[in-house]
Design a protein around this motif. Structure first.
Motif, PDB file in Angstrom:
ATOM      1  N   VAL A  44      53.874  67.307  51.388  1.00 28.06           N
ATOM      2  CA  VAL A  44      53.726  67.994  50.098  1.00 28.06           C
ATOM      3  C   VAL A  44      52.326  67.664  49.594  1.00 28.06           C
ATOM      4  O   VAL A  44      52.110  66.629  48.970  1.00 28.06           O
ATOM      5  N   MET A  45      51.381  68.555  49.867  1.00 24.66           N
ATOM      6  CA  MET A  45      49.985  68.235  49.607  1.00 24.66           C
ATOM      7  C   MET A  45      49.573  68.472  48.161  1.00 24.66           C
ATOM      8  O   MET A  45      48.485  68.051  47.745  1.00 24.66           O
ATOM      9  N   ALA A  46      50.407  69.137  47.382  1.00 24.59           N
ATOM     10  CA  ALA A  46      50.151  69.313  45.946  1.00 24.59           C
ATOM     11  C   ALA A  46      51.392  68.822  45.200  1.00 24.59           C
ATOM     12  O   ALA A  46      52.204  69.619  44.714  1.00 24.59           O
ATOM     13  N   PRO A  47      51.549  67.505  45.084  1.00 22.49           N
ATOM     14  CA  PRO A  47      52.793  66.959  44.536  1.00 22.49           C
ATOM     15  C   PRO A  47      52.997  67.309  43.065  1.00 22.49           C
ATOM     16  O   PRO A  47      52.047  67.461  42.297  1.00 22.49           O
ATOM     17  N   VAL A  48      54.269  67.405  42.698  1.00 16.91           N
ATOM     18  CA  VAL A  48      54.656  67.474  41.295  1.00 16.91           C
ATOM     19  C   VAL A  48      54.882  66.037  40.836  1.00 16.91           C
ATOM     20  O   VAL A  48      55.730  65.323  41.380  1.00 16.91           O
ATOM     21  N   LEU A  49      54.112  65.603  39.857  1.00 21.10           N
ATOM     22  CA  LEU A  49      54.143  64.204  39.435  1.00 21.10           C
ATOM     23  C   LEU A  49      55.237  63.986  38.381  1.00 21.10           C
ATOM     24  O   LEU A  49      55.222  64.635  37.325  1.00 21.10           O
ATOM     25  N   PRO A  50      56.192  63.082  38.624  1.00 16.63           N
ATOM     26  CA  PRO A  50      57.180  62.738  37.594  1.00 16.63           C
ATOM     27  C   PRO A  50      56.525  61.827  36.553  1.00 16.63           C
ATOM     28  O   PRO A  50      56.773  60.621  36.501  1.00 16.63           O
ATOM     29  N   PHE A  51      55.701  62.432  35.726  1.00 20.99           N
ATOM     30  CA  PHE A  51      54.801  61.654  34.879  1.00 20.99           C
ATOM     31  C   PHE A  51      55.535  60.723  33.922  1.00 20.99           C
ATOM     32  O   PHE A  51      55.245  59.520  33.850  1.00 20.99           O
ATOM     33  N   TYR A  52      56.479  61.248  33.155  1.00 30.50           N
ATOM     34  CA  TYR A  52      57.118  60.402  32.144  1.00 30.50           C
ATOM     35  C   TYR A  52      57.966  59.284  32.736  1.00 30.50           C
ATOM     36  O   TYR A  52      57.939  58.149  32.225  1.00 30.50           O
ATOM     37  N   PRO A  53      58.741  59.524  33.811  1.00 24.66           N
ATOM     38  CA  PRO A  53      59.438  58.393  34.428  1.00 24.66           C
ATOM     39  C   PRO A  53      58.480  57.289  34.883  1.00 24.66           C
ATOM     40  O   PRO A  53      58.824  56.106  34.801  1.00 24.66           O
ATOM     41  N   LEU A  54      57.289  57.680  35.341  1.00 25.83           N
ATOM     42  CA  LEU A  54      56.304  56.678  35.735  1.00 25.83           C
ATOM     43  C   LEU A  54      55.641  56.045  34.510  1.00 25.83           C
ATOM     44  O   LEU A  54      55.436  54.831  34.452  1.00 25.83           O
ATOM     45  N   MET A  55      55.298  56.871  33.523  1.00 24.15           N
ATOM     46  CA  MET A  55      54.615  56.349  32.348  1.00 24.15           C
ATOM     47  C   MET A  55      55.482  55.358  31.573  1.00 24.15           C
ATOM     48  O   MET A  55      55.001  54.305  31.128  1.00 24.15           O
ATOM     49  N   PHE A  56      56.772  55.674  31.437  1.00 25.19           N
ATOM     50  CA  PHE A  56      57.624  54.795  30.657  1.00 25.19           C
ATOM     51  C   PHE A  56      57.985  53.511  31.402  1.00 25.19           C
ATOM     52  O   PHE A  56      58.673  52.645  30.846  1.00 25.19           O
ATOM     53  N   LYS A  57      57.508  53.382  32.618  1.00 27.84           N
ATOM     54  CA  LYS A  57      57.564  52.098  33.329  1.00 27.84           C
ATOM     55  C   LYS A  57      56.165  51.493  33.465  1.00 27.84           C
ATOM     56  O   LYS A  57      56.002  50.437  34.084  1.00 27.84           O
ATOM     57  N   SER A  58      55.153  52.178  32.927  1.00 35.23           N
ATOM     58  CA  SER A  58      53.761  51.721  33.014  1.00 35.23           C
ATOM     59  C   SER A  58      53.376  51.430  34.466  1.00 35.23           C
ATOM     60  O   SER A  58      52.814  50.392  34.798  1.00 35.23           O
ATOM     61  N   VAL A  59      53.692  52.386  35.330  1.00 34.80           N
ATOM     62  CA  VAL A  59      53.437  52.232  36.771  1.00 34.80           C
ATOM     63  C   VAL A  59      51.973  52.543  37.082  1.00 34.80           C
ATOM     64  O   VAL A  59      51.399  53.496  36.547  1.00 34.80           O
ATOM     65  N   THR A  60      51.383  51.758  37.944  1.00 37.00           N
ATOM     66  CA  THR A  60      50.046  52.034  38.465  1.00 37.00           C
ATOM     67  C   THR A  60      50.189  52.812  39.770  1.00 37.00           C
ATOM     68  O   THR A  60      50.874  52.365  40.687  1.00 37.00           O
ATOM     69  N   LEU A  61      49.551  53.972  39.852  1.00 34.96           N
ATOM     70  CA  LEU A  61      49.526  54.774  41.073  1.00 34.96           C
ATOM     71  C   LEU A  61      48.116  54.763  41.637  1.00 34.96           C
ATOM     72  O   LEU A  61      47.167  55.177  40.966  1.00 34.96           O
ATOM     73  N   GLU A  62      47.972  54.257  42.858  1.00 34.86           N
ATOM     74  CA  GLU A  62      46.675  54.264  43.545  1.00 34.86           C
ATOM     75  C   GLU A  62      46.750  55.190  44.754  1.00 34.86           C
ATOM     76  O   GLU A  62      47.673  55.084  45.562  1.00 34.86           O
ATOM     77  N   THR A  63      45.796  56.092  44.863  1.00 34.71           N
ATOM     78  CA  THR A  63      45.641  56.870  46.094  1.00 34.71           C
ATOM     79  C   THR A  63      44.547  56.192  46.906  1.00 34.71           C
ATOM     80  O   THR A  63      43.416  56.032  46.438  1.00 34.71           O
ATOM     81  N   ALA A  64      44.892  55.769  48.111  1.00 36.85           N
ATOM     82  CA  ALA A  64      44.009  54.913  48.900  1.00 36.85           C
ATOM     83  C   ALA A  64      43.440  55.676  50.095  1.00 36.85           C
ATOM     84  O   ALA A  64      44.199  56.257  50.876  1.00 36.85           O
TER      85      ALA A  64
END
Length: 330
Positions: A249-269
């Protein structure tokens, strides 16, 4: 010298050619390496096929592929310690941003891109340390130590994932890996505390159950787009997702609020672009794990230079039991 090159995008057997090229000479700050083994990675195969997003034309008239490799330094350019001659080394970014990669009998490249191999480490292993080794070390430890934490390795059967499982365990983590059911015993032997079927329709629940009901602290992710919902469900507050791929899935749909409300750090490496500090940290960790006997880099198959097309095809089929190498030296 003999080298494999391509002058157009296309199928491996159509475009890869074995030719004689002038022997390279090391420029200032460079070393000339007699290449023993060239590592073949999915990114090399995609580049040759013209399958990289946004790339429609060959960036150079001819390309010698592959960024990873190993060998022995034959000579050095101005400004490089002559004592490096004869040194066994492994190579990184051999063909990144340049036309001449490691699928040749020799390569000249900046001295820092030829890393001394630790004592007792084979040249075959050295050819796996560039993209797979450094990627695994970075995505496991980016964000800090993992001792006492739980690390989920999504896609543990691939070369990067398999190394990540070992490195996370070496770092003191509880390791949960996902893979096809046929890889379970292999990953348990590599140190995984639990191995789950990546196709489980209720994978999030299985991950939490494998961690005694608790969320995981860090996720090493090979397919972010396909797994984003599961990752968001199982990651702990202030957790970290280190994603190094999203091919399905090269253009992902980001589950932004579930991640934000856990204060998750997302790194693309992207291993090619590691800065000097992070690259050296990854090198140091890989070397430490190797010399302590905690890291094994299995080789699935090694091809001769004139069979490089077959090596590319093996990667395209999906090597699942180790890396694919090309023997470039005698």
């Amino acid at each position: 010298m003999k080298a494999v090159l391509y002058r157009a995008f296309g199928a491996a057997r159509d475009v890869l050619q074995l030719e004689e090229l002038p022997a390279p000479r090391p420029g200032p700050g460079e070393v000339l390496v007699d290449v023993a083994f060239s590592g073949v990675n999915p990114s090399d195969v995609k580049a040759r096929a013209g399958a990289r997003a946004g790339v429609t034309e060959l960036p150079y008239p001819a390309i010698v592929p592959h960024s990873d490799g190993s060998g022995v330094i034959r000579s050095v350019g101005d400004g490089v310690d002559a004592g490096r001659v004869g040194e066994r080394v492994w190579l990184w970014n051999g063909q990144w941003g340049r036309a001449m990669g490691t699928c040749a009998e020799q390569i000249a490249l900046p001295s820092e891109q030829a890393v001394p191999l630790p004592e007792g480490v084979s040249l075959e292993t050295g050819a796996v340390l560039g993209i797979p080794g450094l990627t695994a070390a970075h995505v496991v430890f980016s964000g800090g130590p993992v001792n006492g934490r739980t690390v989920l390795v999504q896609g543990g059967a691939g070369t990067v994932g398999y190394l990540a499982v070992q490195l996370a365990k070496w770092g003191g983590a509880r390791v949960i890996a996902t893979a096809s059911t046929g890889a379970t015993e292999r990953l348990r032997a590599a140190g995984a505390d639990a191995v789950l079927d990546y196709a489980d329709p209720d994978l999030a629940a299985a991950v939490l159950a494998a961690n005694d009901g608790a969320p995981v602290d860090r996720i090493v992710e090979v397919e972010f787009g396909a797994n984003a919902e599961v990752d968001a469900a199982v990651i702990a507050p202030n957790g970290r997702i280190n994603a190094y791929g999203s091919a399905r899935v090269m253009a992902p749909v980001l589950p932004f609020y579930p991640l934000m409300f856990k204060s998750v750090t997302l790194e693309t490496a992207l291993v090619y672009l590691l800065d000097a500090t992070n690259r050296q940290a990854a090198i140091d960790r890989v070397h430490a794990a190797l010399t302590s006997g905690a890291l094994s880099c299995p080789i699935q198959e090694t091809f001769d230079l004139d069979a490089t097309a077959a090596a590319h095809e093996a990667v395209e089929r999906g090597a699942r039991n180790g890396a694919i190498l090309v023997r470039t030296g005698g």
